[in-house]
Design a protein around this motif. Structure first.
Motif, PDB file in Angstrom:
ATOM      1  N   ALA B  78      -6.716  39.410 -97.426  1.00 49.17           N
ATOM      2  CA  ALA B  78      -7.136  40.382 -96.391  1.00 49.17           C
ATOM      3  C   ALA B  78      -8.563  40.855 -96.661  1.00 49.17           C
ATOM      4  N   SER B  79      -8.907  41.061 -97.957  1.00 42.12           N
ATOM      5  CA  SER B  79     -10.269  41.512 -98.278  1.00 42.12           C
ATOM      6  C   SER B  79     -11.283  40.403 -97.966  1.00 42.12           C
ATOM      7  N   LEU B  80     -10.874  39.171 -98.224  1.00 39.98           N
ATOM      8  CA  LEU B  80     -11.747  38.027 -97.923  1.00 39.98           C
ATOM      9  C   LEU B  80     -12.005  37.935 -96.409  1.00 39.98           C
ATOM     10  N   LEU B  81     -10.936  38.162 -95.649  1.00 37.47           N
ATOM     11  CA  LEU B  81     -11.038  38.089 -94.185  1.00 37.47           C
ATOM     12  C   LEU B  81     -11.921  39.225 -93.641  1.00 37.47           C
ATOM     13  N   ALA B  82     -11.723  40.416 -94.250  1.00 38.30           N
ATOM     14  CA  ALA B  82     -12.449  41.586 -93.732  1.00 38.30           C
ATOM     15  C   ALA B  82     -13.934  41.500 -94.037  1.00 38.30           C
ATOM     16  N   ALA B  83     -14.269  40.767 -95.117  1.00 40.71           N
ATOM     17  CA  ALA B  83     -15.677  40.721 -95.525  1.00 40.71           C
ATOM     18  C   ALA B  83     -16.540  39.930 -94.559  1.00 40.71           C
ATOM     19  N   ARG B  84     -15.936  39.045 -93.767  1.00 36.79           N
ATOM     20  CA  ARG B  84     -16.710  38.175 -92.869  1.00 36.79           C
ATOM     21  C   ARG B  84     -16.250  38.319 -91.436  1.00 36.79           C
ATOM     22  N   GLN B  85     -17.210  38.491 -90.542  1.00 36.56           N
ATOM     23  CA  GLN B  85     -16.878  38.536 -89.113  1.00 36.56           C
ATOM     24  C   GLN B  85     -16.679  37.117 -88.598  1.00 36.56           C
ATOM     25  N   GLY B  86     -15.821  36.987 -87.626  1.00 35.56           N
ATOM     26  CA  GLY B  86     -15.664  35.699 -86.959  1.00 35.56           C
ATOM     27  C   GLY B  86     -14.617  34.805 -87.579  1.00 35.56           C
ATOM     28  N   LEU B  87     -13.978  35.277 -88.693  1.00 39.22           N
ATOM     29  CA  LEU B  87     -12.911  34.470 -89.288  1.00 39.22           C
ATOM     30  C   LEU B  87     -11.607  34.762 -88.542  1.00 39.22           C
ATOM     31  N   ALA B  88     -10.859  33.698 -88.241  1.00 40.24           N
ATOM     32  CA  ALA B  88      -9.587  33.891 -87.540  1.00 40.24           C
ATOM     33  C   ALA B  88      -8.471  34.199 -88.534  1.00 40.24           C
ATOM     34  N   TYR B  89      -8.483  33.502 -89.650  1.00 38.28           N
ATOM     35  CA  TYR B  89      -7.426  33.714 -90.653  1.00 38.28           C
ATOM     36  C   TYR B  89      -7.869  33.167 -92.001  1.00 38.28           C
ATOM     37  N   VAL B  90      -7.210  33.654 -93.044  1.00 44.60           N
ATOM     38  CA  VAL B  90      -7.322  33.059 -94.381  1.00 44.60           C
ATOM     39  C   VAL B  90      -5.903  32.988 -94.901  1.00 44.60           C
ATOM     40  N   LEU B  91      -5.446  31.809 -95.291  1.00 45.43           N
ATOM     41  CA  LEU B  91      -4.072  31.742 -95.809  1.00 45.43           C
ATOM     42  C   LEU B  91      -3.950  30.708 -96.908  1.00 45.43           C
ATOM     43  N   LEU B  92      -2.924  30.935 -97.732  1.00 45.39           N
ATOM     44  CA  LEU B  92      -2.690  30.060 -98.872  1.00 45.39           C
ATOM     45  C   LEU B  92      -1.348  29.363 -98.686  1.00 45.39           C
ATOM     46  N   THR B  93      -1.366  28.052 -98.868  1.00 49.81           N
ATOM     47  CA  THR B  93      -0.097  27.307 -98.812  1.00 49.81           C
ATOM     48  C   THR B  93       0.135  26.641-100.164  1.00 49.81           C
ATOM     49  N   ASP B  94       1.347  26.212-100.368  1.00 49.32           N
ATOM     50  CA  ASP B  94       1.591  25.438-101.584  1.00 49.32           C
ATOM     51  C   ASP B  94       1.227  23.981-101.314  1.00 49.32           C
ATOM     52  N   ALA B  95       1.481  23.120-102.281  1.00 50.21           N
ATOM     53  CA  ALA B  95       1.064  21.720-102.157  1.00 50.21           C
ATOM     54  C   ALA B  95       1.776  21.030-100.999  1.00 50.21           C
ATOM     55  N   ALA B  96       2.970  21.549-100.630  1.00 51.09           N
ATOM     56  CA  ALA B  96       3.734  20.929 -99.545  1.00 51.09           C
ATOM     57  C   ALA B  96       3.376  21.511 -98.174  1.00 51.09           C
ATOM     58  N   LEU B 149      -6.113  26.536 -99.896  1.00 53.97           N
ATOM     59  CA  LEU B 149      -6.596  27.761 -99.257  1.00 53.97           C
ATOM     60  C   LEU B 149      -7.216  27.357 -97.916  1.00 53.97           C
ATOM     61  N   HIS B 150      -6.656  27.901 -96.843  1.00 56.29           N
ATOM     62  CA  HIS B 150      -7.147  27.565 -95.494  1.00 56.29           C
ATOM     63  C   HIS B 150      -7.985  28.714 -94.939  1.00 56.29           C
ATOM     64  N   VAL B 151      -9.144  28.377 -94.426  1.00 54.05           N
ATOM     65  CA  VAL B 151      -9.976  29.381 -93.741  1.00 54.05           C
ATOM     66  C   VAL B 151     -10.184  28.902 -92.308  1.00 54.05           C
ATOM     67  N   GLY B 152      -9.835  29.749 -91.375  1.00 56.37           N
ATOM     68  CA  GLY B 152      -9.998  29.384 -89.953  1.00 56.37           C
ATOM     69  C   GLY B 152     -11.145  30.159 -89.321  1.00 56.37           C
ATOM     70  N   ILE B 153     -12.062  29.424 -88.692  1.00 52.86           N
ATOM     71  CA  ILE B 153     -13.152  30.085 -87.941  1.00 52.86           C
ATOM     72  C   ILE B 153     -12.811  29.959 -86.468  1.00 52.86           C
ATOM     73  N   ALA B 154     -12.700  31.099 -85.812  1.00 59.05           N
ATOM     74  CA  ALA B 154     -12.303  31.067 -84.403  1.00 59.05           C
ATOM     75  C   ALA B 154     -13.365  30.355 -83.567  1.00 59.05           C
ATOM     76  N   ARG B 155     -12.896  29.540 -82.631  1.00 59.19           N
ATOM     77  CA  ARG B 155     -13.817  28.858 -81.709  1.00 59.19           C
ATOM     78  C   ARG B 155     -14.405  29.860 -80.701  1.00 59.19           C
ATOM     79  N   ALA B 156     -13.845  31.082 -80.720  1.00 60.47           N
ATOM     80  CA  ALA B 156     -14.237  32.051 -79.686  1.00 60.47           C
ATOM     81  C   ALA B 156     -15.748  32.239 -79.635  1.00 60.47           C
ATOM     82  N   ARG B 157     -16.385  32.258 -80.823  1.00 56.64           N
ATOM     83  CA  ARG B 157     -17.832  32.475 -80.860  1.00 56.64           C
ATOM     84  C   ARG B 157     -18.553  31.340 -80.124  1.00 56.64           C
ATOM     85  N   LEU B 158     -18.100  30.125 -80.415  1.00 57.05           N
ATOM     86  CA  LEU B 158     -18.688  28.956 -79.750  1.00 57.05           C
ATOM     87  C   LEU B 158     -18.372  28.984 -78.254  1.00 57.05           C
TER      88      LEU B 158
END
Lengths: 259, 675
Positions: B78-96, B149-158
């Protein structure tokens, strides 16, 4: 020279000019917007990097080290520059604007220009221009919230220019293709839609020639010409008949009866 | 048989079709290449943010913390997401690919990477997932992939940028189409319509037996050839007449020959006329210079108060923001009588050239202005030029209009002004957005210079009036002594212009900026005013002609304007502002024609001055309204909010409209009683 171009040609000229203007404006304005967006996007990315480097230095300060003595700071800058080709140079300066670390080592010990730095106490990153280069500054704040200095990241717009050149090329090709098709098509279209009017002008010209064949488009004019011709021809015949007869008296000078 | 009357429509249709296709194709290519080139930059941003996050997690794993034992993940992401504008999500998955922790709004389309996905040697794995660009960075445990670690940048800006650019393309297309139509009309008028009209007039005179005429020899294209043939024909007939005269002189029977010639003279007239038949293209020829001039002037409409605010140093100069608009309109009002005198003395062509000079200087001054005072002075200089140019065009149109078509000709004046205003406002905003305010003023100056060149080439000199000037004060007293004129001015003309100057030119740009709109978007919204006004002018004129109730149309328009400005009471600002602009455009358009149509009737009243004088007083009153509109709005804005200012202006419009309607009803009642 005035009067040499037909009206259809003039219309085609106007249309071609406006096609050029319209396509040029669309391409040009899009290009300018694109340039701004790309520069902004590049700055956003590099702002993240500058901020991250600043955080790394701040972590060292939290251990009680002075900014000038942060271990591995010079190596950190050089490593970061090598890792990111967009970066043209990195500098860490103290609160008195003295350069402590720099990827260009000969700058160390020098003083930074005032316009490269943000006003005292600014907590956010800032942007500046360094001649042809662009720059991003990030403050370095110690554990007590006091500004210790700043990290400055300089970059060039060559990467943006490469992308802009690619976009410009695509737009130029599209513009040339559009013009190559639209201008001849416009000339043809205008030639077709103006043919009735051109026929009318041609018919009017033809109708005014001696012995012109009847033309529906110039019927009114031909009637006027024919009526006048009839009147004049009849008068000519009458005068020739009069001349062939005995004179009434001595011929009078022409001025006496001239209009 | 006359040539095709639908020629203008067909030529414009060809131009519209080709321009739309060509500009559409170029813009489509531009937008496609824009997306192609910007996408890697967005992906790079996602990768860098992801690498910062992944590095922290990796450090923990390298210190021996097991992947399954990582704690505080949600807070960290959440802190990583809040630090940058325009990010849609940040999430962590396991290897599967199973979600371990997440922050932000990952769409339902999100699917983790399948087990066994090989980690990239450098950077991230990029995917387009729903509305986001997804960057996946591996987190390694004992050299094997433990998670992503997945970082999503929303296409909304584009997408927002692309939408903005599409709007700009539409604006460019609209402006180019309207400008092309004006240019085509100009060329067609000079090379086809006017010459055909002239040939038909000459033909009619020939049919009447008048062979003294001559067509002008300075025409180009096909019309020039027809004119030359016509002159040859007339010369040929005159030669035949001269021959008849010679034959009669030589005949020796003067009486009988004279009778023959008299017979011809009864039906035909010969000789070379001293005055040639004019081309009569003047009315149409004034439209294009007027369009270009208004276009140039209106380029700065959408940003004048914003530029003034910049020069005045931010919000502290809110009254100062209105100063340039007030200076401009005041100069227009002050120089209108002077403009009339210049036109009367020098003729429309020279008056136009005289008026274009201060306009060009004013634009240069505005481009170079470093403070608010200089800017206001520059705008006042522009206003002086505007007053002279518009009067000169009006006079020229009225002089050149065929008899019985003066109203239609002056309607062309309004249409040219509005078309220029729509085009200028819209493209001016886009230009300012791209090249800045100052360069847009330079463009205005270049357009004014182009207009001067066109006037110099296309306008015929002359047209100066020998008419004696009437007493201004006497005419004014007589005009305002007529109660219906006074009521029209007080309850309709002045309030309408107060709203125009106060809301459209001053308040709307500032309020739209408050909503966070770009300069181009502000221009698009302000342009709605002109776009709605154009058809409304026609509807207002049609309604007035149809019903003969111009006064009611004016009162209705005032009420409509009032309601439109009261919309913030019921709607949110994002919706209410554009709707209020649309409502103002419709209302002002509806009232435009009836106000003019009322004047000729009023001028016939006993003791009233002539129609032209009353029209000039109406214009002067309107300009007075335009002068007080911006400072009034600025004062209201300084006392309250933009929304409250709109409401105050709306109440003013409603009150004056009701007042005007009541005065009409009262007059009707008195007329009935008198009858």
């Amino acid at each position: 020279m005035r009067g040499e171009l037909s009206f259809a040609t003039r219309l085609t000229g106007v249309l071609a000019t406006m096609l050029l203007l319209g396509c040029g404006l669309a391409a040009g304005l899009n290009y300018l917007k694109f340039e701004r967006m790309l520069l902004e996007q590049q700055a956003r990315v590099l702002e993240i990097l500058a901020g991250e480097l600043g955080s790394t230095v701040e972590n060292s300060l939290a251990l009680g080290v002075r900014l000038a003595g942060v271990p591995g700071a010079q190596a950190l800058l050089e490593r970061s520059r090598a890792a990111e080709p967009l970066i043209a140079g990195l500098t860490i300066a103290d609160a008195d604007h003295v350069v402590l670390f720099d990827t260009d080592r000969q700058n160390m010990g020098g003083t930074l220009p005032r316009d490269h730095l943000a006003p005292q106490g600014q907590a956010e990153s800032w942007r500046f221009r360094d001649g042809p280069r662009y720059g991003i500054g990030a403050p370095i704040i110690n554990g007590f919230g006091q500004p210790e200095g700043a990290i400055l990241l300089r970059y060039e717009r060559s990467a943006v220019d490469e992308r802009l050149a690619a976009a410009l090329l695509a737009m130029m090709q599209a513009t040339l293709l559009a013009l190559a098709i639209a201008i001849p098509a416009g000339a043809l279209g205008l030639h077709l839609v103006t043919r009735h009017t051109r026929r009318w002008f041609a018919a009017m010209q033809e109708a005014m020639q001696p012995g012109a064949a009847p033309a529906a488009l110039a019927a009114g004019l031909q009637v006027a010409i024919a009526d006048t011709d009839t009147v004049l021809t009849e008068a000519e015949a009458q005068l020739e008949q009069i001349a062939a007869q005995m004179p009434e008296s001595v011929p009078q000078p022409m001025e006496a009866i001239a209009p | 048989m006359t040539p095709d009357r639908r020629l203008v429509g067909r030529v414009v249709a060809v131009a519209v079709l080709l321009l739309t296709l060509a500009v559409g194709f170029v813009s489509h290519t531009a937008l496609r290449s824009f997306e192609t080139e910007l996408r890697p930059e967005l992906e790079r941003e996602a990768t860098i943010v992801g690498s910062i996050g992944a590095r922290t997690l990796q450090r923990a794993l390298d210190l021996g913390v097991p992947f399954n034992g990582l704690s505080g993940l949600d807070e960290y992401l959440a802190s990583l997401l809040a630090a940058r504008q325009g990010l849609a999500y940040v999430l962590l998955t396991d290897a599967a690919g199973q979600r371990i922790a997440s922050a932000g709004d990952a769409s339902g389309d999100f699917a983790g990477l399948p087990a066994g996905t090989v980690a990239p040697e450098r950077g991230a794995l990029m995917r387009l997932l729903g509305g986001s660009y997804d960057a996946a960075l591996p987190v390694l445990e004992s050299g094997r992939v433990a998670g992503w670690l997945h970082v999503g940048i929303a296409r909304a800006r584009l997408d927002t940028a692309l939408d903005d650019m599409r709007w700009d393309v539409l604006i460019v297309l609209l402006v180019v189409l309207l400008a092309t139509t004006e240019f085509l009309r100009f060329v067609l008028s000079r090379t086809v319509a006017a010459p055909i009209g002239m040939v038909l007039r000459l033909q009619s005179r020939l049919a009447g037996g008048d062979w003294t005429l001559r067509a002008p020899g300075d025409m180009g294209a096909e019309a020039g050839r027809v004119a030359r043939h016509l002159n040859v024909l007339v010369r040929r007939m005159n030669d035949r007449w001269d021959r008849l005269c010679w034959m009669a002189a030589q005949s020796g029977a003067a009486q009988r020959a004279g009778a023959v010639l008299d017979g011809v003279r009864e039906r035909l007239r010969f000789g070379v006329a001293a005055v040639q038949e004019g081309l009569g293209a003047g009315a149409a020829s004034a439209r294009l210079p007027l369009f270009l001039f208004v276009f140039a002037e209106q380029l700065s409409t959408s940003f004048n108060p914003i530029f003034a605010l910049e020069l005045a140093g931010g919000q502290g100069g809110i009254m100062g923001a209105a100063l340039p608009i007030v200076a401009f309109v005041a100069a227009v009002a002050l120089f209108t009588p002077f403009g009339g005198a210049v036109v009367a003395r020098h003729g429309p062509r020279n008056a136009l050239l005289i008026g274009l000079l201060p306009a060009a200087i004013g634009h240069v001054g505005a481009a170079l202005a470093t403070d608010l005072t200089t800017f206001a002075i520059a705008r006042a200089v522009c206003g002086a030029g505007y007053a002279i140019v518009t009067i000169a065009c009006q006079v020229h149109l009225a002089q050149e209009a065929p008899q019985g078509r003066v109203a239609r000709s002056l309607g062309g004046f309004t249409a040219a002004v509005m078309t220029g205003a729509v085009c200028g406002t819209a493209i001016g905003a886009v230009m300012a957005d791209r090249v800045g305010f100052r360069l847009t003023f330079v463009l205005s100056m270049l357009l004014v210079a182009g207009t001067a060149l066109l006037v110099w080439r296309a306008f015929a000199a002359g047209g100066a009036s020998e008419q004696k000037q009437m007493g201004l004060w006497h005419s004014a007293r007589a005009a305002f002594a007529e109660p219906r004129f006074a009521l029209l001015v007080l309850f309709a003309a002045i309030p309408a212009k107060v709203l125009l100057g106060g809301f459209i030119f001053f308040l709307a740009p500032l309020e739209l900026r408050e909503l966070g709109l770009s300069q181009a978007a502000i221009g698009r919204n302000v342009m709605l005013y002109g776009l709605c006004m154009l058809p409304a002018i026609l509807v207002g004129a049609w309604l007035t002609d149809r019903t003969g109730r111009g006064g009611l149309v004016i009162a209705f328009a005032g009420a409509l304007n009032g309601v439109a400005l009261l919309l913030p009471m019921w709607l949110d600002r994002e919706t209410a502002l554009p709707l209020a602009i649309i409502g103002t455009g419709l209302a002002q358009g509806l009232a435009a024609a009836p106000m003019l149509a009322i004047i000729p009737g009023l001028s016939l009243m006993r003791g009233a001055p002539n129609s032209a004088a009353m029209l000039s007083f109406l214009r002067l009153a309107e300009r007075f309204g335009s002068v007080i509109g911006p400072p009034a709005a600025a004062a209201l804005l300084a006392l309250g909010t933009g929304q409250e200012t709109m409401l105050a202006l709306g109440v003013l419009s409603l009150a004056t409209a009701i007042g005007y309607a009541l005065s009409l009803a009262f007059q009707r009642l008195r007329q009935r009683e008198a009858a």
